[in-house]
Write an enzyme that holds these catalytic residues in place. Sequence first.
Site: not given
Ligand code: AMP
Ligand code: MG
Length: 453
Positions: A90, A110, A122-123, A176, A248-249, A258
């Site tokens: 996203r 983001k 949903d991105g 960001r 990944d964070n 994040d």
């Molecule tokens: P995060 O938990 O935000 O670090 O994200 C973990 C993974 O899920 C990453 O690949 C993000 O890009 C993906 N992701 C998190 N929320 C969404 C969202 N609403 N739509 C698409 N991808 C998401």
């Molecule tokens: Mg992340």
Amino acid sequence: MENYRPDTAILELGPDFYDPVDAADFPETVLRYRDDRAAVSVGLESLSDADWIAHFGRYEPLPGNIRKPLALRYHGHQFQHYNPDLGDGRGFLFAQTRDARDRLMDLGTKGSGKTPYSRRGDGRLTLLGGVREILAARYLEHMGVNTSKALSLIETGENLRRHDEPSPTRSSVLVRLSHSHIRFGTFQRLAFFEDKDNLEKLVDYCRSHFYPDAVSAVGLLRRVVRASADTVAGWMAAGFVHGVMNTDNMNITGESFDYGPYRFLPTLQSGFTAAYFDHNGLYAFARQPEIMLWNLGQLAHCLAQIGDDKALIAALNRFPDDYRKAFRDHVFRRLSLVPTVLGADMSFVRATFKFLEESQTPWPQFWHDWQGGVEQEQSARSGPNRDHYCGDKFDDWFRLLKEYEGLETVEKPDTSVSLLYDEIGELWAPVADNDDWSAFHAKLETFARPAGD
Ligand code: AMP
Ligand code: MG
């Protein structure tokens, strides 16, 4: 824009590292926040609001910058389970610039729309999610933690559905500003494919742009260990629970980023967790240093494909000492005390945390009360925490505090401001009810902005 200096260094890495993507076409773009101080650091403060929205809401390229946004590829351990099905789902890398200190800075998004890595998502980013990230970044900056900055927040006029917010809920897109978006997971993906050529390339990119004095993969790890130890030590002194310490964070420069389901401690509880989905308390407050070391171990494991494993292990083993020293420094800074020798100082730090946990003294007020040391006794004893400052446990701690002198002058961070979960709710309610942003902006005004960036 005379101080705007584009530097599209990411393109050196080549197409194996990213996928060009399009931003979502949002029904509305209402500017909600622009950090002009951060904008100054990259020469973008003179953009009019209309141009700002064109770049950070509609993603028209900045002059001389990346032509099409790039969704970055990465893998990662989520709650210590390997997931090869990740990547910018996203967000994307929109632009790169040099800042006033000549550091390579990424402008990453983001909530900017779907990418090949969105899976069922949903991105998008909720407006509350954007607000929470701004608050965390600004508060951590105030607390002297190495953090990414929230440069821009634009409301985008969509209705989103989320499990953790009353839905439908408002949408936004965040930009960001950070010193790299290279994650531990960026290395993990290449190691997963045993792609040594690209691993070498990525090491070179990180060395030349982030750690110019590192001469090898081992030297790189050494520096990442030190930077990460400092960051997690900063979190511990700030009472910050990141919530989702997946690999990944974790940024290779150590800058934290994040800020999703984070929380700040109301009182010290070692097992305090932030994310509602962290059922086993893996990322609980007191586990964060150990988790950081585990994450660094995953990075070391990847680098072993191209570097000497004994030397990598030696670099990894520096973490506990780096952490202790950084933790001492952050705690002493927060209390504005003059440190002495590390061993004695650490005994004091441990005693402080022991007292805070056993007494359940309200956390933010405690740090404010004792900032400057024993000289604060009178005001501390007449403040809202006064009932906690008596009894044997307190006396034991107070005896140790007496060994320390307060810092004379210098800027003392104002430790009285806090960012507890309920306070965020109080800032958000007027926005949700009446689109009244005054409490949010007033809160940001209480956060100091240390010089440096
Ligand atoms: P995060 O938990 O935000 O670090 O994200 C973990 C993974 O899920 C990453 O690949 C993000 O890009 C993906 N992701 C998190 N929320 C969404 C969202 N609403 N739509 C698409 N991808 C998401
Ligand atoms: Mg992340």
